[in-house]
Design a protein around this motif. Structure first.
Motif, short mmCIF file in Angstrom:
data_model
loop_
_atom_site.label_atom_id
_atom_site.label_comp_id
_atom_site.label_asym_id
_atom_site.label_seq_id
_atom_site.Cartn_x
_atom_site.Cartn_y
_atom_site.Cartn_z
N THR A 13 0.84 -1.30 -0.14
CA THR A 13 -0.09 0.03 -0.09
C THR A 13 0.96 1.26 0.03
N SER A 14 2.03 1.36 0.59
CA SER A 14 2.74 2.49 0.82
C SER A 14 3.33 2.50 -0.62
N ILE A 15 3.84 1.77 -1.18
CA ILE A 15 4.67 1.45 -2.42
C ILE A 15 3.51 2.33 -3.46
N THR A 16 2.28 1.72 -3.47
CA THR A 16 1.39 2.20 -4.27
C THR A 16 1.13 3.77 -4.18
N LEU A 17 1.01 4.10 -2.91
CA LEU A 17 0.56 5.61 -2.67
C LEU A 17 1.73 6.38 -3.21
N ASP A 20 1.37 6.65 -6.90
CA ASP A 20 0.25 7.59 -7.14
C ASP A 20 0.60 8.90 -7.05
N CYS A 21 1.31 9.26 -6.00
CA CYS A 21 1.82 10.64 -5.76
C CYS A 21 2.77 11.09 -7.24
N VAL A 22 3.80 9.97 -7.57
CA VAL A 22 4.55 10.52 -8.77
C VAL A 22 3.70 10.55 -10.08
N GLY A 23 2.85 9.79 -10.20
CA GLY A 23 2.23 9.79 -11.28
C GLY A 23 0.91 10.71 -11.61
N HIS A 24 0.28 11.29 -10.39
CA HIS A 24 -0.83 12.20 -10.51
C HIS A 24 -0.60 13.37 -9.74
N CYS A 25 0.35 13.60 -9.09
CA CYS A 25 0.34 15.02 -8.35
C CYS A 25 1.08 16.01 -8.81
N GLY A 26 1.75 15.97 -10.05
CA GLY A 26 2.50 16.83 -10.47
C GLY A 26 3.85 16.81 -10.48
N ALA A 27 4.83 17.87 -11.30
CA ALA A 27 6.30 17.45 -11.40
C ALA A 27 6.71 17.76 -10.05
N ASP A 28 6.51 18.66 -9.22
CA ASP A 28 7.18 18.86 -7.81
C ASP A 28 7.02 17.54 -7.17
N ALA A 29 5.86 16.90 -6.88
CA ALA A 29 5.67 15.62 -6.17
C ALA A 29 6.54 14.63 -6.72
N ALA A 30 6.55 14.57 -8.25
CA ALA A 30 7.40 13.57 -8.68
C ALA A 30 8.97 13.69 -8.34
N THR A 31 9.38 14.92 -8.45
CA THR A 31 10.75 15.30 -7.99
C THR A 31 10.99 15.02 -6.77
N ILE A 54 3.44 -7.34 -3.36
CA ILE A 54 4.67 -6.20 -3.25
C ILE A 54 5.25 -6.19 -4.53
N THR A 55 5.49 -7.25 -5.16
CA THR A 55 5.92 -7.47 -6.80
C THR A 55 5.13 -6.45 -7.63
N LYS A 56 3.82 -6.63 -7.62
CA LYS A 56 3.02 -5.95 -8.37
C LYS A 56 2.81 -4.41 -8.03
N ALA A 57 2.99 -4.03 -6.59
CA ALA A 57 3.01 -2.82 -6.27
C ALA A 57 4.20 -2.22 -6.86
N CYS A 58 5.34 -2.70 -6.75
CA CYS A 58 6.49 -2.14 -7.47
C CYS A 58 6.38 -1.92 -8.83
N LEU A 59 5.88 -2.94 -9.54
CA LEU A 59 5.96 -2.87 -10.90
C LEU A 59 5.01 -1.66 -11.63
N ASP A 60 3.74 -1.41 -10.63
CA ASP A 60 2.88 -0.49 -11.10
C ASP A 60 3.52 0.85 -10.91
N ALA A 61 4.14 0.81 -9.50
CA ALA A 61 4.85 2.19 -9.44
C ALA A 61 5.90 2.60 -10.48
N LEU A 62 6.76 1.54 -10.80
CA LEU A 62 7.77 1.92 -11.82
C LEU A 62 7.09 2.31 -13.03
N THR A 63 5.96 1.77 -13.55
CA THR A 63 5.51 2.55 -14.66
C THR A 63 5.17 3.93 -14.38
#
Length: 233
Positions: A13-17, A20-31, A54-63
């Motif tokens: 869940t932590s990795i997924t959150l 999501d921040c990197v993917g959907h909260c803008g450039a500052d959050a991604a950085t 955990i593997t699925k969460a890691c892979l989704d986060a990497l995309t």
């Protein structure tokens, strides 16, 4: 360190959150969050498949980070051996084939679709197998359109050997068009036109004994039908 067996859901869940921040909260959050997320996913992938959550969460986060993270933080994603091995796995061999798709997406986004890609990955040809294995791409409609248009560009530019790879390329096109004829919004209209031109060119150049009739005999009926419809439209 945390016992993965006891905290599997919390870690995932932590990795997924963070993803999501990197993917959907803008450039500052991604950085701000990419480096932390990369550290977490690298640790997670070191134990790939020991925890499917955990593997699925890691892979989704990497995309997400492969699309939106700062280049310096994500440029080495394709060099992760565990990730690359998963990306080249037969999708049908896993209960969740989208884990393979996510691995392919993370690698291909960095190698082929970032503005910095041509400079860092001049040897992109070595990743072409991963790209082709990702097709037809259906995980995200917008990304699918980009992948399938780039596939056309690779064939048109000669980046793909169309003589030795004719059957594989035609089969990939047929599978993509199967998705289109099932009303999936995965290609642009101009991509369909480019597919028509490419397939017609392949058909005209094939010579016996491995001519068009031979090629069609080795394709499933659904793919034969898709190619017939494509060439007839």
């Amino acid at each position: 360190s945390l016992d993965v067996r006891l905290y599997e859901s919390e870690i995932a869940t932590s990795i997924t959150l963070f993803g999501d921040c990197v993917g959907h909260c803008g450039a500052d959050a991604a950085t701000r969050h990419t480096r932390t997320l990369m550290q977490a996913t690298q640790r997670g992938l070191q134990q790939i498949m020991k925890s499917e959550k955990i593997t699925k969460a890691c892979l989704d986060a990497l995309t997400d980070v492969s699309r939106h993270g700062p280049w310096e933080a994500v440029k080495d994603i394709p060099r992760n051996s565990q990730l690359y091995q998963l990306a080249m796995t037969d999708k049908e061999s896993l209960e969740d084939p989208f884990m393979v798709v996510s691995a392919q997406s993370a690698i291909c986004n960095v190698v082929f679709f970032r503005p910095e890609s041509p400079t860092c990955y001049a040897d992109a040809q070595s990743h072409m197998g991963c790209f082709l294995n990702s097709l037809p791409f259906t995980q995200d409609d917008d990304e699918a359109k980009a992948y399938h248009a780039r596939f056309c560009s690779f064939m048109e530019s000669g980046a793909i050997d169309m003589e030795s790879g004719a059957m594989q390329m035609v089969q990939i096109i047929a599978r993509i068009m199967n998705e289109v004829y099932e009303d999936k919004d995965v290609v642009l209209p101009e991509t369909v036109q480019r597919f028509q031109t490419i397939v017609a060119g392949i058909k005209s150049k094939l010579q016996p004994p491995q001519d068009w009739a031979f090629l069609m005999q080795h394709l499933p009926e659904a793919e034969q039908a898709s190619l017939h419809t494509l060439l007839s439209s």
